[in-house]
Design a protein around this motif. Structure first.
Motif, PDB file in Angstrom:
ATOM      1  N   UNK A 157       0.827  -1.202   0.000  1.00  0.00           N
ATOM      2  CA  UNK A 157       0.000   0.000   0.000  1.00  0.00           C
ATOM      3  C   UNK A 157       0.864   1.256   0.000  1.00  0.00           C
ATOM      4  N   UNK A 158       2.094   1.155   0.530  1.00  0.00           N
ATOM      5  CA  UNK A 158       3.031   2.281   0.543  1.00  0.00           C
ATOM      6  C   UNK A 158       4.453   1.738   0.510  1.00  0.00           C
ATOM      7  N   UNK A 159       5.369   2.540   0.003  1.00  0.00           N
ATOM      8  CA  UNK A 159       6.786   2.181   0.035  1.00  0.00           C
ATOM      9  C   UNK A 159       7.588   3.387   0.520  1.00  0.00           C
ATOM     10  N   UNK A 160       8.645   3.107   1.268  1.00  0.00           N
ATOM     11  CA  UNK A 160       9.524   4.154   1.784  1.00  0.00           C
ATOM     12  C   UNK A 160      10.965   3.755   1.527  1.00  0.00           C
ATOM     13  N   UNK A 161      11.721   4.689   1.006  1.00  0.00           N
ATOM     14  CA  UNK A 161      13.152   4.499   0.765  1.00  0.00           C
ATOM     15  C   UNK A 161      13.902   5.297   1.823  1.00  0.00           C
ATOM     16  N   UNK A 162      14.875   4.672   2.490  1.00  0.00           N
ATOM     17  CA  UNK A 162      15.621   5.339   3.544  1.00  0.00           C
ATOM     18  C   UNK A 162      16.999   5.755   3.046  1.00  0.00           C
ATOM     19  N   UNK A 163      17.582   6.730   3.715  1.00  0.00           N
ATOM     20  CA  UNK A 163      18.867   7.312   3.302  1.00  0.00           C
ATOM     21  C   UNK A 163      19.991   6.277   3.258  1.00  0.00           C
ATOM     22  N   UNK A 164      19.918   5.250   4.080  1.00  0.00           N
ATOM     23  CA  UNK A 164      20.989   4.240   4.122  1.00  0.00           C
ATOM     24  C   UNK A 164      20.851   3.172   3.040  1.00  0.00           C
ATOM     25  N   UNK A 165      19.884   3.344   2.134  1.00  0.00           N
ATOM     26  CA  UNK A 165      19.704   2.397   1.038  1.00  0.00           C
ATOM     27  C   UNK A 165      18.694   1.300   1.316  1.00  0.00           C
ATOM     28  N   UNK A 166      18.236   1.176   2.565  1.00  0.00           N
ATOM     29  CA  UNK A 166      17.219   0.180   2.890  1.00  0.00           C
ATOM     30  C   UNK A 166      15.853   0.725   2.517  1.00  0.00           C
ATOM     31  N   UNK A 167      14.854  -0.140   2.526  1.00  0.00           N
ATOM     32  CA  UNK A 167      13.500   0.300   2.202  1.00  0.00           C
ATOM     33  C   UNK A 167      12.487  -0.469   3.025  1.00  0.00           C
ATOM     34  N   UNK A 168      11.282   0.076   3.078  1.00  0.00           N
ATOM     35  CA  UNK A 168      10.174  -0.564   3.797  1.00  0.00           C
ATOM     36  C   UNK A 168       8.945  -0.522   2.923  1.00  0.00           C
ATOM     37  N   UNK A 169       8.278  -1.679   2.851  1.00  0.00           N
ATOM     38  CA  UNK A 169       6.982  -1.754   2.195  1.00  0.00           C
ATOM     39  C   UNK A 169       5.939  -1.918   3.292  1.00  0.00           C
ATOM     40  N   UNK A 170       4.889  -1.134   3.213  1.00  0.00           N
ATOM     41  CA  UNK A 170       3.777  -1.226   4.157  1.00  0.00           C
ATOM     42  C   UNK A 170       2.622  -1.963   3.482  1.00  0.00           C
ATOM     43  N   UNK A 171       2.073  -2.931   4.212  1.00  0.00           N
ATOM     44  CA  UNK A 171       0.862  -3.634   3.793  1.00  0.00           C
ATOM     45  C   UNK A 171      -0.211  -3.327   4.840  1.00  0.00           C
ATOM     46  N   UNK A 172      -1.085  -2.369   4.529  1.00  0.00           N
ATOM     47  CA  UNK A 172      -2.107  -1.945   5.483  1.00  0.00           C
ATOM     48  C   UNK A 172      -3.430  -2.648   5.209  1.00  0.00           C
ATOM     49  N   UNK A 173      -4.045  -3.135   6.266  1.00  0.00           N
ATOM     50  CA  UNK A 173      -5.389  -3.709   6.186  1.00  0.00           C
ATOM     51  C   UNK A 173      -6.412  -2.754   6.800  1.00  0.00           C
ATOM     52  N   UNK A 174      -5.989  -1.527   7.054  1.00  0.00           N
ATOM     53  CA  UNK A 174      -6.850  -0.486   7.603  1.00  0.00           C
ATOM     54  C   UNK A 174      -7.771   0.022   6.492  1.00  0.00           C
ATOM     55  N   UNK A 175      -8.921   0.595   6.736  1.00  0.00           N
ATOM     56  CA  UNK A 175      -9.443   0.967   8.031  1.00  0.00           C
ATOM     57  C   UNK A 175     -10.295  -0.110   8.686  1.00  0.00           C
ATOM     58  N   UNK A 176     -10.689  -1.144   7.944  1.00  0.00           N
ATOM     59  CA  UNK A 176     -11.572  -2.149   8.538  1.00  0.00           C
ATOM     60  C   UNK A 176     -10.814  -3.270   9.229  1.00  0.00           C
ATOM     61  N   UNK A 177      -9.578  -3.499   8.819  1.00  0.00           N
ATOM     62  CA  UNK A 177      -8.777  -4.525   9.462  1.00  0.00           C
ATOM     63  C   UNK A 177      -8.003  -3.968  10.639  1.00  0.00           C
ATOM     64  N   UNK A 178      -7.243  -4.830  11.293  1.00  0.00           N
ATOM     65  CA  UNK A 178      -6.500  -4.438  12.487  1.00  0.00           C
ATOM     66  C   UNK A 178      -4.991  -4.534  12.290  1.00  0.00           C
ATOM     67  N   UNK A 179      -4.550  -4.793  11.083  1.00  0.00           N
ATOM     68  CA  UNK A 179      -3.141  -5.065  10.858  1.00  0.00           C
ATOM     69  C   UNK A 179      -2.499  -4.064   9.913  1.00  0.00           C
ATOM     70  N   UNK A 180      -1.244  -3.775  10.190  1.00  0.00           N
ATOM     71  CA  UNK A 180      -0.354  -3.065   9.280  1.00  0.00           C
ATOM     72  C   UNK A 180       0.970  -3.805   9.364  1.00  0.00           C
ATOM     73  N   UNK A 181       1.372  -4.414   8.253  1.00  0.00           N
ATOM     74  CA  UNK A 181       2.627  -5.161   8.217  1.00  0.00           C
ATOM     75  C   UNK A 181       3.692  -4.332   7.525  1.00  0.00           C
ATOM     76  N   UNK A 182       4.926  -4.471   7.984  1.00  0.00           N
ATOM     77  CA  UNK A 182       6.063  -3.810   7.356  1.00  0.00           C
ATOM     78  C   UNK A 182       7.033  -4.875   6.874  1.00  0.00           C
ATOM     79  N   UNK A 183       7.382  -4.804   5.603  1.00  0.00           N
ATOM     80  CA  UNK A 183       8.417  -5.659   5.019  1.00  0.00           C
ATOM     81  C   UNK A 183       9.644  -4.783   4.844  1.00  0.00           C
TER      82      UNK A 183
END
Length: 169
Positions: free
Chosen positions: A47-73
């Protein structure tokens, strides 16, 4: 014979996809070290992606607003999965740093809010809200409040007054 094999292959693919959606943490733990393309094949587009200054990244998998989970890869600089976790836990929330974190920091941790953003004029605070299970089973809401500069002012977890209990399912 080819028809049977095709049916077996199709049912196996469906079963694998069901496992990934029903037990994402267990599925992802087996994928640590895998390339980002494998994570996308298994869990779909983030659902979203973030690139960090150190070259790593995070992908967000949100099940909001009806679900209760937000996962980060989380991926290393080479695009290999290093971590996959549920972000809407009390442990993760208590790591928030009021007076230091900005809206960007909260979004990188919990994803952008999928509930309507509220503004409280008397407090001069904007509130982002997320649904979660407090203590692992009690439906609740986590709110992050920001001042007019976009700096995190406080966080709050409020148990859902409608009740319910994940253990009862």
């Amino acid at each position: 014979m080819q028809y049977r094999f095709a049916m077996w292959l199709a049912s196996s693919a469906v079963a694998l996809a069901a496992c990934a959606s029903l037990q994402p943490l267990q599925t992802a733990q087996k994928m640590i070290g895998s390339p980002a393309s494998s994570v996308r094949e298994t869990f779909g587009a983030p659902t979203e992606t973030y690139q960090f200054a150190n070259g790593t990244s995070r992908w967000i998998y949100s099940h909001q607003p009806l679900g209760y989970d937000v996962y980060a890869a989380d991926f290393d600089a080479n695009g290999k999965l290093v971590s996959f976790r549920q972000m809407l836990t009390e442990k993760e929330i208590y790591e928030a740093k009021p007076g230091v974190w900005t809206k960007r920091d909260v979004a990188e941790r919990f994803g952008l809010p999928r509930e309507p953003v509220q503004y409280y004029a008397l407090m001069k605070r904007e509130a982002w809200s997320y649904r979660l299970y407090a203590s692992g089973y009690q439906p609740a809401h986590f709110s992050a409040y920001f001042d007019d500069r976009g700096v995190l002012d406080r966080t709050m977890i409020i148990v859902d007054p409608r009740g319910g209990d994940r253990r009862a399912k």
